[in-house]
Scaffold this motif. Structure first.
Motif, short mmCIF file in Angstrom:
data_model
loop_
_atom_site.label_atom_id
_atom_site.label_comp_id
_atom_site.label_asym_id
_atom_site.label_seq_id
_atom_site.Cartn_x
_atom_site.Cartn_y
_atom_site.Cartn_z
N HIS A 158 -24.20 12.05 105.92
CA HIS A 158 -24.03 13.53 105.52
C HIS A 158 -23.64 13.35 104.33
O HIS A 158 -23.45 14.61 103.51
CB HIS A 158 -23.29 14.23 107.28
CG HIS A 158 -24.50 14.50 107.95
ND1 HIS A 158 -25.39 14.87 108.58
CD2 HIS A 158 -24.08 14.25 109.25
CE1 HIS A 158 -26.03 14.35 109.36
NE2 HIS A 158 -24.99 14.22 110.29
N GLN A 159 -23.10 12.90 104.00
CA GLN A 159 -22.63 12.37 102.05
C GLN A 159 -23.37 12.01 101.52
O GLN A 159 -24.62 11.82 101.75
CB GLN A 159 -21.45 11.37 102.06
CG GLN A 159 -20.22 11.83 102.84
CD GLN A 159 -18.64 10.95 102.09
OE1 GLN A 159 -19.21 10.42 101.84
NE2 GLN A 159 -17.87 11.04 103.37
N PRO A 160 -23.52 13.28 100.32
CA PRO A 160 -24.51 12.10 98.77
C PRO A 160 -24.27 11.46 99.07
O PRO A 160 -23.44 11.06 98.83
CB PRO A 160 -24.17 13.58 97.85
CG PRO A 160 -22.87 14.94 98.61
CD PRO A 160 -22.20 13.98 100.17
N ILE A 161 -25.51 11.11 98.34
CA ILE A 161 -25.62 9.57 97.43
C ILE A 161 -26.50 9.73 96.20
O ILE A 161 -27.48 10.61 96.08
CB ILE A 161 -27.32 8.64 98.93
CG1 ILE A 161 -26.54 8.71 100.05
CG2 ILE A 161 -27.55 7.83 98.12
CD1 ILE A 161 -27.22 8.62 100.74
N GLN A 162 -26.01 8.55 95.52
CA GLN A 162 -26.58 8.55 94.25
C GLN A 162 -27.77 7.03 94.35
O GLN A 162 -26.84 5.91 94.40
CB GLN A 162 -25.69 8.35 93.00
CG GLN A 162 -24.68 9.73 92.60
CD GLN A 162 -23.93 9.64 91.60
OE1 GLN A 162 -23.86 8.69 90.91
NE2 GLN A 162 -23.41 11.08 91.83
N VAL A 163 -28.47 6.76 93.99
CA VAL A 163 -29.22 5.60 93.70
C VAL A 163 -29.68 4.85 91.97
O VAL A 163 -30.35 6.19 91.76
CB VAL A 163 -30.52 5.23 94.89
CG1 VAL A 163 -31.37 4.48 94.90
CG2 VAL A 163 -29.68 5.76 96.77
N LYS A 164 -29.46 3.59 91.91
CA LYS A 164 -30.20 3.16 90.69
C LYS A 164 -31.55 2.37 91.26
O LYS A 164 -30.08 1.41 91.75
CB LYS A 164 -29.33 2.69 90.34
CG LYS A 164 -27.98 3.51 88.98
CD LYS A 164 -27.11 3.43 88.52
CE LYS A 164 -26.30 3.74 87.45
NZ LYS A 164 -25.06 3.33 86.73
#
Length: 666
Positions: A158-164
């Motif tokens: 449930h934690q925020p995620i950053q994607v590249k």
């Protein structure tokens, strides 16, 4: 086990990318590097801070909307990780690399890690499945579902995620860069450095991440807008990759009409924008729904040609039906869904008897909305409906498996069909669509045209909008409660007992006739013609290969089985022409066949076919045989003012007008 030298090429690449960062950051970050696209490999790096000792990583075993354990973890090679403490990060020393321990088929553990430590994980994923359910990477396109690519961190979902997404310059070298773009339902930030693309995405949690497929490739696209009942604008985007020559203007016109008709019916949408992602291939076909997008794959011949007729041909109708089907799922699967699909664990099956409600209702409404939107005419719609009816009657298993059982057994039956599937069961798509048809017509009858199935769907959608999370999960009891608002509950319970939980023949013909639709059967399109002796066969150099044998057929009674190779019929080499000569024989026919590598002799007594006297005749319900298969067609009753039955014809026309013109009700 800890290692310092056991590193793959993919691991080294991921480490190099990760070690470019100068400081440990909080949150969860994924990087997907497509440098090795020519090998169909994606190098993945994952950075996070451990909340517990020995954290675990897991990958889904299935993807929502496709009910089969697909075991995506099979495409991941060894998983490695590094522990990044402050001392390591402040020096030039490389942190030690450890090999993750696999503890079950889709879970890895990081035993050297302590709570509070920053971790870098790296692994490679093999991506060469052209379906809409997994991932595909080559010189032409970079396509993926994160269910196949992104390991989840147990307890961190449930934690925020950053994607590249890192796309190398070499991938772009031979492409028209004006047509190269990213298709996804997420907003992205695109950066270009030294010729390569870096595409940045952000989501609120892992469960959102896996609901956003993406594709980076040369693509044709168009935009269009749809307005809801409050005149708010909903942006839509349509992308097509792959080789094709589609008339994009015609496609834009037709898809816009379909989407606007859905929003006109339901009032608004559960999304602010929507994305169609389509790959044009040779023969592949399928679609999968997502939170604000759909991923489609279609034969390029199904796309509209530059000289597409005003009424689309059957191939193009099929593609429009696919678009309609997946678009409706935004309301009727993603917003209103089976209760077991609300907070679902993608490592285990989620059994439900309600797939007939979600896929069945959708399979009825998708084609219905093509004619409601005006994209196809009513006779064309009746042809599509007749195909569903024929499929149902050509499946002997409809008498043995209920549509509720078919739904529950989807995990072990629908996606694992074999030569006995049609004998033992029925598709919840096919029968579910016809149950929906019957329910729609019964609702119209019992309420004098005031309510119908569309009102049931809309009632559930209104319930979902009233929830804080704008979604609801429903049970079989909930279905009865809402339908009971529109028709007598006892009538629904009887319907459910007979046609949903039971296997009684659906009253299709009686209901359609009462609504001004005439059923006809072509008596030349018989079971004997299409399935001689109850077999589906293929001519091969070795002989007549048996693909399927219908239960209780002449072939089954003779002991012929699927995969047998018939080499002689009546003393002559076997092929389809030789078989056709003995379809109606009333005497024993001697056949020789190979089963595996063993020669066998069997004796067949073909059934006697009914004399075929007319090309086409009207039929009563009793004439729609329970035996499979047969072919019917549907026709609108037309007003004949000069005939003795003019008044009756007018009533019939009014009936089908009420049924088919759903958008014209007050």
């Amino acid at each position: 086990m800890s290692t310092s030298n056991d590193t793959s090429r993919g691991q080294k690449r991921s480490e190099a990318c990760l070690n470019n960062d100068t400081q440990v950051t909080t949150g969860i970050r994924y990087q997907f590097d497509f440098e090795r696209y020519f090998e169909h490999l994606v190098d993945v790096s994952l950075t996070f801070t451990a909340a517990t000792d020995s954290p675990q990583l897991w990958l889904p075993a299935w993807i929502p909307g496709s009910y089969l354990m697909r075991e995506f973890a099979r495409n991941i090679t060894a998983v490695h990780y590094q522990i990044l403490d402050s001392q390591t990060m402040s020096s030039e020393a490389q942190p030690e690399t450890h090999r993750a321990e696999k503890i079950d088929k889709h879970t890895w553990q990081l035993p050297q890690v302590k709570a509070g430590q920053a971790i870098e994980v790296c692994y490679e994923v093999y991506c060469y499945d052209l379906s809409v359910r997994t991932a595909y990477v080559d010189q032409q396109r970079l396509y993926g579902n994160f269910t196949s690519l992104a390991l989840a961190i147990d307890g961190h979902e449930h934690q925020p995620i950053q994607v590249k997404l890192i796309v190398p310059a070499a991938f772009l070298a031979d492409k028209d860069e004006e047509r190269v773009c990213l298709a996804t339902g997420l907003d992205s930030i695109d950066l270009r450095l030294d010729g390569q693309y870096c595409l940045a995405l952000q989501v609120d949690n892992y469960h959102d991440l896996i609901d956003y497929p993406f594709e980076f490739a040369e693509q044709d696209k168009f935009d269009f807008i749809v307005q809801d009942d409050k005149h708010q604008t909903l942006s839509h985007r349509f992308y097509i990759s792959g080789k094709h020559s589609a008339d994009m203007g015609r496609l834009q016109q037709d898809v816009t009409q379909i989407c606007q008709t859905y929003v006109d019916w339901l009032g608004d949408a559960p999304f602010a924008d929507y994305t169609f992602m389509t790959f044009a291939s040779g023969n592949d076909y399928g679609g999968l729904e997502h939170i604000n997008s759909t991923s489609l794959i279609t034969p390029r011949r199904d796309l509209p040609s530059i000289d597409e007729p005003a009424v689309p041909n059957s191939n193009y109708q099929r593609f429009l039906g696919l678009c309609s089907h997946e678009y409706f799922h935004a309301w009727w699967v993603k917003t209103v869904r089976p209760d077991v699909m609300l907070d679902v664990d993608l490592r285990r099956e989620a059994f439900t008897p309600l797939l007939w409600v979600f896929e069945g209702f959708t399979s009825y409404i998708d084609d219905f909305m093509l004619q409601a939107s005006g994209v196809i005419d009513k006779p064309s719609y009746l042809e599509l409906l007749a195909e569903q009816i024929n499929r149902y009657h050509q499946t002997p298993g409809r008498a043995y498996q209920s549509v509720a059982e078919s739904s529950f057994d989807a995990w072990i039956k629908l996606y694992r069909s074999d030569e006995n599937t049609g004998n033992a069961g029925i598709s919840y798509y096919n029968k579910g669509a016809l149950v929906a048809l019957c329910l729609d017509l019964i609702l119209l009858e019992k309420t004098n045209g005031r309510y119908r199935l569309f009102d049931v769907v809309k009632a559930f959608y209104q319930q979902a909008k009233a929830n804080s999370n704008k979604r609801i999960g429903i049970t079989s009891a909930d279905v009865g409660d809402v339908i009971g608002q529109f028709m007598p509950l006892a009538k629904w319970q009887d319907f459910e007992r007979r046609y949903v939980n039971g296997v009684e023949a659906l009253p299709i013909e009686a209901l359609l006739t009462a609504n001004g639709i005439k059923l006809r059967t072509n008596t030349k399109e018989t079971a004997d013609k299409h399935v001689p002796w109850g077999m589906r066969c293929t001519d091969t150099p070795a002989g007549l290969t048996v693909n399927r044998v219908m239960r209780d057929s002449a072939a089954a009674r003779a002991g012929i089985s699927a995969n047998d190779i018939i080499i002689a019929i009546g003393g002559i080499k076997a092929d389809t022409k030789q078989l056709a000569q003995f379809i109606k024989a009333e005497h024993d026919i001697e056949c020789f066949l190979f089963r595996r590598d063993e020669l066998m002799r069997v004796t067949v007594l073909p059934k006697v076919a009914i004399d075929e006297t007319d090309d086409s005749t009207d039929v009563e319900s009793s004439d729609i045989k329970t035996a499979a298969p047969h072919k019917i067609s549907l026709h609108l009753a037309k007003k004949e003012p000069l005939s003795q039955t003019g008044n009756e014809s007018s009533k019939e026309e009014a009936s089908w007008q009420t049924w088919l013109n759903v958008m014209q009700r007050g």
